[in-house]
Design a protein around this motif. Structure first.
Motif, mmCIF file in Angstrom:
data_model
loop_
_atom_site.group_PDB
_atom_site.id
_atom_site.type_symbol
_atom_site.label_atom_id
_atom_site.label_comp_id
_atom_site.label_asym_id
_atom_site.label_seq_id
_atom_site.Cartn_x
_atom_site.Cartn_y
_atom_site.Cartn_z
ATOM 1 N N GLU A 58 0.815 -1.214 0.000
ATOM 2 C CA GLU A 58 0.000 0.000 0.000
ATOM 3 C C GLU A 58 0.852 1.268 0.000
ATOM 4 O O GLU A 58 0.372 2.326 -0.402
ATOM 5 N N LEU A 59 2.075 1.177 0.467
ATOM 6 C CA LEU A 59 2.957 2.344 0.524
ATOM 7 C C LEU A 59 3.629 2.566 -0.824
ATOM 8 O O LEU A 59 4.001 1.611 -1.497
ATOM 9 N N LEU B 135 9.035 4.153 10.912
ATOM 10 C CA LEU B 135 8.651 4.997 9.781
ATOM 11 C C LEU B 135 7.566 4.338 8.935
ATOM 12 O O LEU B 135 6.617 5.002 8.502
ATOM 13 N N ILE B 136 7.693 3.053 8.697
ATOM 14 C CA ILE B 136 6.680 2.348 7.909
ATOM 15 C C ILE B 136 5.350 2.311 8.657
ATOM 16 O O ILE B 136 4.285 2.541 8.070
ATOM 17 N N ALA B 137 5.391 2.051 9.951
ATOM 18 C CA ALA B 137 4.158 2.024 10.746
ATOM 19 C C ALA B 137 3.493 3.394 10.751
ATOM 20 O O ALA B 137 2.264 3.500 10.610
ATOM 21 N N ALA B 138 4.283 4.458 10.901
ATOM 22 C CA ALA B 138 3.720 5.804 10.881
ATOM 23 C C ALA B 138 3.114 6.120 9.514
ATOM 24 O O ALA B 138 2.015 6.694 9.436
ATOM 25 N N HIS C 49 -0.124 4.355 9.123
ATOM 26 C CA HIS C 49 -1.141 4.935 10.002
ATOM 27 C C HIS C 49 -1.746 6.193 9.393
ATOM 28 O O HIS C 49 -2.948 6.417 9.482
ATOM 29 N N TRP C 50 -0.907 7.021 8.762
ATOM 30 C CA TRP C 50 -1.384 8.284 8.244
ATOM 31 C C TRP C 50 -1.901 8.229 6.811
ATOM 32 O O TRP C 50 -2.430 9.200 6.301
#
Length: 110
Positions: free
Chosen positions: A68-69, A102-105, A108-109
């Motif tokens: 998704e990123l 960083l990936i989790a943030a 999340h956003w």
């Protein structure tokens, strides 16, 4: 035991038998090799290449939620983690922590 539990036990036992033999053979062979021998240098090079390939695959062609990123976010997290790893005196915990954070943030956003 139920049938489902037996299948898990079978997978666990088969997995241990399939991998532990090679681990023990590696321990026996590794104890006889000098750390600076050509064989050990080759083993370290292959292990490093495998880790690099897995990281490259996760960055360039991920599956699941990581897909998704955008690629630039995944690459940026990997580069930032590597930079922190180097700056922290090669403490892998900090490098991985920064990349995962960083990936989790980002997830999340988004």
């Amino acid at each position: 035991m139920s049938g489902d539990l037996w299948s898990y036990v079978f997978v666990l036992v088969a997995g241990v038998l399939a991998t532990d033999v090679w681990r023990w053979l590696g321990v026996l062979a590794g104890n006889r090799l000098r750390e600076d021998s050509e064989a050990m240098v080759w083993v370290r090079a292959v292990a490093t290449a495998l880790v690099a390939a897995v990281i490259a695959r996760l960055v360039l062609n991920p599956t699941g939620t990581l897909a998704e990123l955008p690629a630039w976010m995944r690459a940026g997290a990997a580069l930032a983690g590597f930079a922190v790893y180097i700056l922290s005196g090669q403490r892998i915990f900090f490098g991985i922590g920064v990349s995962v954070g960083l990936i989790a943030a980002a997830l999340h956003w988004l």
